[in-house]
Structures are given as C-alpha cells and as structure tokens.
Design an enzyme around this catalytic site. Structure first.
Site: not given
Ligand code: PLP
Ligand code: COI
Length: 340
Positions: A183, A219
């Site tokens: 992340k 994604e």
C-alpha cells in the site's frame, strides 16, 4: 456524547477529529509515541516523502455494534500488511503490537465520532508512515514519522449499493515486479490521472489488467474484484501485483465457511469476465460494491444482475460480512477487537 453530524448523509471525505497518534523514528529507533490534537505536520523541504514518495498507508474501520460496543475489524492484518509495505520501501517496521495499541487509542480518543449503529456510516482509520528527514541522493531517509488519524465516513461510491459502471483502463496502476502488492502512496499517485479521466468520461472506476500482457484481470484503483460464476462459485483474481485485500480474504472465508460456496483464487483471464453472473469490488472503503457493467473500449459487458440492485450472492456476502462487523452474526475467532 456523540458528535453532532448528519451520520446518514456522510460521503467518503475527511472530517477532522480531535486526536491523532504520532511516533517518530530517529537514531535507529521509534520513540514512545503520543496522542496529539495537532493535525499539522512541519517538514524539511527535502523530506524523503516529498522528494521520492517514500510513504505507505493503511485503511481500516471502527464500527458501533448492535449491542453498542465499539469494535475494529482484523486490525492485525493491517499491521502485517504495513510491515510488508515498510520493508519494500526500505522504511523501518512499526511493531505490530504498537500498531494495534495505536488503533485502540485513536478510536477510544475519538469515540464521539464513531457513527451510531444503523447509520450506514463508520469511523475510517488511516495509519501512515513517511520519510521525514532530508534526502537528495536517491536513498531511504534516516528519520520517519508514523501517524494515525480517524475520520467518520459514509459509502465510498456515491449512491451506496447501486451497481457501478467501470471501464477497462489503458493506464496501468502497477508494474510487473513493482509495488502493486503493497500500500505505497506512489501506486495511488499513478492512478490519479486514470481516475480523473474515467470520471470525466462517466465511469465510476477503472479495471486494471495485468501490466505485462493486458490479458488478466488485476483490480481497481482501490479495491479487489470478486466474481460469481453462473453456477454460484466465487472467483477472485490472483496476481503478484494486486493488493492482498483484507476484505476480499474475509469474504472468501465467509463464502466458504458461512455460505457453503466454492471459492477459487486464481489468475482470471479478461476474456472470461463476460461469462460471470455477478461482479463486486471489495475493500475496506468499498465493502462490496456491485458492478453492473464493464466498458471495454466501447464494447459493454453487462452482468445479468443488472443496474438496479446487487446480485443475489453479492448481497448475501455483503449481509454476512457487515453482520459480522456490526455484531449481528458471530465472528470467526480473532476477527473483532473491542475498544474499551
Ligand atoms: N486494492 C487496493 C488498490 C486498495 O487500495 C484497497 C484498499 O485498501 C484494496 C484493494 C482493499 O483492501 P482492504 O480490503 O484490505 O481494504
Ligand atoms: C481502503 O479501502 O481502505 C482504501 O485504502 C482504498 C482507498 C482508495 C480509499
């Protein structure tokens, strides 16, 4: 006393709450950390985060349960993922136990901002870490700051659970062997032009394909995909360059153990997508948001679940997961952490 906010009409935005957590890394160690009311950060103009984007973050939520308790959902997995992010970006690891204590403290200190049960809103918690000392040659900073704040939020996508229209992106969000699986702030910087462009063209999000061959589904900018086959199986894409979503992992467990469904976590060819019955985007912010339509350069894939409501299995998954988070359904061991 609960803050005076219009809980039912919150969007996914930042609202400053009273207290946040800060810890600094210097001379090879983290200090004791403390809560502060100061939301401002002063940095050298040459900070690692400003020059070379040395920063990573997390996102998790606190909920008020049906019985009036305040809980967080699997914060240990956020701590573990942040460890992976820190290692990949050459940042010092913030210890898991301290991460969990910080979550408890931030939620407890801002408990008036945890939205009431049934309001549809939640308290979003944002841990993050960045290089704070000066670097001009390309190398890791010597000093870091770890912070965590909380902000009450409503649904990530406007319209709540109305099916979304997304498009296949011509931009990539990650590189093969890059940082797609952590992340890192830089992944989101990469996606900003693509999302602005998608919104301008009337789409809610981008579907990214694998950057190497553009033949497999990866994604979206902020959520993993979950598909349902026509015979009721769950399929989720597997790839080294997507973020291992905690929501997706939890939904797959719920599908198998609570709903008795078969789950496949495997590479998913884009050419298969037209044959699925339902599609959802899963993440902390997105929960599970249904996708009604995918636009592939003008060619539309319309899921049989349609544009008016969630698909039947997506809805079951949504109800079970949110039931666990809100205390209506018994949670698997270790998923719920109560804030005292
Ligand atoms: N994928 C990306 C790129 C994300 O930013 C997020 C959000 O955290 C997710 C997936 C969903 O992950 P999680 O369910 O852990 O929030
Ligand atoms: C989250 O779901 O927590 C995220 O970080 C996604 C982000 C795009 C808001």
């Amino acid at each position: 006393m609960s803050a005076n906010l219009d809980w039912g009409n919150l969007g996914f935005g930042y609202i400053k709450t009273p207290l946040r957590y800060v810890s600094n890394f210097k001379d090879g160690k983290w200090d004791d950390g403390a809560m502060t009311d100061n939301d401002q950060i002063t940095l050298t103009e040459c900070a690692g985060v400003l020059q070379y984007a040395q920063t990573a973050f997390e996102g998790l939520k606190a909920y008020t349960t049906e019985h009036g308790k305040i809980v967080t959902f699997r914060p240990d997995l956020n701590a573990e993922r942040m460890t992976e992010s820190a290692k990949r970006l050459e940042m010092p690891v913030f210890p898991k136990e301290r991460f969990l204590e910080a979550v408890d403290k931030v939620v407890a200190a801002n408990r008036d901002y945890v939205p009431p049960y049934g309001s549809g809103a939640t308290l979003y918690i944002r841990p993050y870490m960045f290089g704070s000392s000066a670097v001009i040659g390309v190398k890791p900073a010597q000093e870091y700051q770890f912070r965590m704040f909380a902000t009450p939020v409503g649904p990530y996508f406007k319209g709540g659970v109305k099916p979304l229209t997304i498009r296949v992106s011509d931009f990539d969000r990650a590189a093969p062997h890059g940082t797609g699986h952590i992340k890192a702030g830089l992944n989101y910087a990469m996606s900003l032009h693509a999302i602005v462009d998608a919104h301008e063209k009337g789409f809610d999000e981008n579907m990214y394909l694998d950057p190497g061959t553009r033949t497999y589904v990866e994604e979206t900018g902020g959520a993993n995909f979950l598909f349902v086959t026509k015979d009721g199986k769950i399929v989720t894409p597997k790839s080294d360059s997507i973020l291992p979503s905690i929501t997706r992992r939890s939904l797959c467990y719920v599908a198998e153990k609570y709903l008795g469904l078969t789950v496949e976590h495997r590479p998913v060819k884009f050419s298969e997508v037209k044959d699925f019955a339902e599609c959802g985007l899963c993440g902390t912010a997105a929960v599970i948001s249904p996708v009604g339509k995918i636009n592939d350069h003008g060619k539309e894939i319309c899921f049989p679940s349609g544009m008016n409501e969630m698909g039947k299995i997506t809805k079951k998954l949504y109800d079970t997961l949110t039931g666990i988070q809100m205390g209506r359904i018994e949670a698997p061991e270790g998923w719920i952490r109560e804030i005292k």
